[in-house]
Structures are given as C-alpha cells and as structure tokens.
Design a protein around this motif. Sequence first.
Motif, short mmCIF file in Angstrom:
data_model
loop_
_atom_site.label_atom_id
_atom_site.label_comp_id
_atom_site.label_asym_id
_atom_site.label_seq_id
_atom_site.Cartn_x
_atom_site.Cartn_y
_atom_site.Cartn_z
N THR A 190 -14.69 22.71 33.30
CA THR A 190 -15.50 23.84 33.76
C THR A 190 -15.23 24.06 35.24
O THR A 190 -14.71 23.19 35.93
N MET A 191 -15.60 25.23 35.72
CA MET A 191 -15.44 25.52 37.14
C MET A 191 -16.38 24.67 38.00
O MET A 191 -16.14 24.49 39.19
N ASP A 192 -17.44 24.15 37.38
CA ASP A 192 -18.40 23.36 38.14
C ASP A 192 -17.80 22.07 38.68
O ASP A 192 -18.38 21.45 39.58
N GLU A 193 -16.66 21.65 38.13
CA GLU A 193 -16.03 20.43 38.62
C GLU A 193 -15.59 20.55 40.07
O GLU A 193 -15.42 19.54 40.76
N LEU A 194 -15.39 21.78 40.53
CA LEU A 194 -14.96 22.01 41.92
C LEU A 194 -15.98 22.90 42.61
O LEU A 194 -15.64 23.94 43.17
N ASP A 195 -17.19 22.50 42.58
CA ASP A 195 -18.28 23.29 43.14
C ASP A 195 -18.00 23.68 44.58
O ASP A 195 -17.77 22.81 45.43
N GLY A 196 -18.01 24.98 44.86
CA GLY A 196 -17.80 25.47 46.22
C GLY A 196 -16.35 25.64 46.63
O GLY A 196 -16.05 26.35 47.59
N GLN A 197 -15.43 24.99 45.92
CA GLN A 197 -14.02 25.05 46.30
C GLN A 197 -13.41 26.43 46.05
O GLN A 197 -12.51 26.85 46.77
N TRP A 198 -13.88 27.11 45.01
CA TRP A 198 -13.31 28.42 44.70
C TRP A 198 -13.57 29.40 45.83
O TRP A 198 -12.67 30.16 46.22
N GLU A 199 -14.77 29.39 46.36
CA GLU A 199 -15.09 30.32 47.44
C GLU A 199 -14.33 29.97 48.72
O GLU A 199 -13.92 30.85 49.47
N SER A 200 -14.14 28.68 48.95
CA SER A 200 -13.37 28.25 50.12
C SER A 200 -11.94 28.76 50.04
O SER A 200 -11.38 29.27 51.02
N LEU A 201 -11.32 28.63 48.86
CA LEU A 201 -9.96 29.11 48.68
C LEU A 201 -9.89 30.62 48.84
O LEU A 201 -8.98 31.15 49.49
N TRP A 202 -10.86 31.33 48.26
CA TRP A 202 -10.82 32.79 48.37
C TRP A 202 -11.06 33.24 49.81
O TRP A 202 -10.39 34.16 50.29
N ARG A 203 -11.97 32.62 50.53
CA ARG A 203 -12.20 33.01 51.92
C ARG A 203 -10.94 32.85 52.76
O ARG A 203 -10.61 33.68 53.60
N ASP A 204 -10.22 31.78 52.50
CA ASP A 204 -8.97 31.56 53.22
C ASP A 204 -7.94 32.64 52.87
O ASP A 204 -7.24 33.15 53.74
#
Length: 346
Positions: A190-204
């Motif tokens: 699930t995406m929950d395994e990387l909580d918060g990482q998706w937004e960090s990657l997108w912001r970059d």
Amino acid sequence: MANQGNPEHVRAIRRLWNDNLRFVADGRYEWLYRDNPAGDTLTCLAVHEEKGEIVGMASAMRRDFHFEGEPCRAGIAIDFAIDAEYRVFGPALLLQRTLVEKAWEQGLDFMLGFPNLAAQGVIKRLGYSPIGSGVRFSRLIRSRGKLKELFSRRRIPGWLAVPASLMLDTGLRLQGALGRIPGEARVLSTMDELDGQWESLWRDNSGRKRFQGVHGEQYVSWRYARCPYKDFQLFALLDEGQLQAFLVFSHDAGVVLVDDFRYRHTRWIRPLFQHFWRRMHGLGHSVINVGLVASGEMERLMKDAGFVARSSPRWGGILSNPEGKRDWAAILRQGDWYVTDGEIDL
C-alpha cells in the motif's frame, strides 16, 4: 453540457460506453467523472433534434500540470463516442469543438489529445498542434516466446527456439545480475508504507523546469490504488530511507506494463529499471513494456536504461487556450517532458 446530477445524462453516457467503447467497468463513472481530485470531468452530449435522443459524447478529464514550478490546468480528451449511424465528420467535429469551447469557458489553460487512429482526423482539424508520436519501449526478460514467434514467421523449426533461448537468456540474466545497483527497491503493498514520501518527491519535482502532470499522493492514490478496473502495483526505489523514484505496473501472461514512473533526478532512472528487471525476472515474467509520448531526451534516457524503442500509432497533440499567455506547443517542442500510458489510457 452533461449534468452530473441528471440521471438521464448519466444513463446516456453509460449506454454510449457500452455500445461504442471497448472498456466498461463497474464504478468507472463515479471514479473517473466525479472523484478525480482535479475536478469533475467535462462532458458534451450530441442530441438528435428530431428524436430527442442522445447519440454522442465527448469528454475532457481535468488534469493539473506544473511547468517551471507554476501550476496550470488542463483537460485530456477522453471518451469520444458517437453511435454508428451518426459518425460523419460534421457532427463529430462539432462535438469536439463544443467541448473545447466549454474547456476555455472553465478557464483551462490547454487541452491534450491522444486519439486513436479513427479520431485523429477530427482532433487535428480542431487545430491541435502535434507534440510527438508514441514510442513503445521494451526490455526483454526471457526470450523463448519471442524466439518462437520469430522462428514461426521465418519458417524455422520451432524446437530450435529452445536451445537458442537458453543461450540468450543466460546472457540476459548475467547482464541483469552483474554489478551493484544504487538504492534499495521494493514492491509496496500500500502507499501507506511510505507515509509522507510521495508528497516529498512531488514537491521536489514540481519546482523543476519540467512539464509534468501532478503526481502527489492524492493523484497516485486516485489514479492507481483506487482504479476500479485494473490491478496496479507500486515499485519504489529508496536511498538512505528517501524515496528517489517509483513506478506503477501491471502484468498479464508474462508481459509487464509500466503504466507510470517518476523520479527525483534522471540519474535514478537506470537504477529504477535495473532493480525492476531483477524483480520481474525473479517472478518469471518475459518482457517489460513502457509506452510514452515524450521528448527526445526521455527517449535517450530510456535507451540508456536498457530499453529498445519502436514507434507506435499513438499521436499526441496540444491546443492552447487563445486567451492564455503561453504557446504550449512551442514549450513542449523545446522542453523536457513525457506522458505515460497511465495518463492516457483511461
């Protein structure tokens, strides 16, 4: 314009899907037309004046993009369907022209179109500027199936494919296994395994001078994790605990399709696909395919990652809002960008 709250309009859209399009799935209307985080899908309906019947439709899925760190709003032309007896050029063109006019009224900055062969003539007549043709990238994992097809076409005895594939597969396995690959990769449940990482990657990513669709957690979750008619899986590449790249994939009968991928820096593209090749090899698959409409720079990067390119009938076009300040076709001809199958095949 279709009214989302009008049951007659919703029934007509579903009927047009059933009669004219190759894909219909339970939950598709709610997911694609109402739950999109970028907003409700725009739909224009063609009505037979004498019969009062709805005989055609054309839709634009809202999609948020970024360019040079600035947000922009787009529509992607989808679900162009007209009943067979009304498929003449005039009504089809009028329907698409009306959709574009409504898109400008809604304040969209541009429209993107990736039509099939049957619809390309209509889209081009509207003034969509070409931004590129499709490219299908392939990387072989196991060769027996491909060699059997090749030998059959050339009337070579099929049994010869077995020893030939053993030799070729040994080379592929050694090539894919040699050397240390940077980063740590894993398939996510699930995406929950990387909580918060998706937004960090997108912001970059969003701050870079690159034309790209929004790929934050909300979009990835909606488009892939909650898609009602296809089972997608997520593959992530991390380095020192930080998400550096990810891809979305699906598979059928040994063929793996990479539907989407994003990365923090181009240096992570090759490691991403190297790790992915090893994992797919371990699962017994035969080939990895990636479909893109892209700039020349992305083609070079994909070839460097071990893929072979061949053309596909996919065609991409863009239409700028005449009241806007930017010529998006000129921007894409010069820039660094790519659009994946996952953003097109809805």
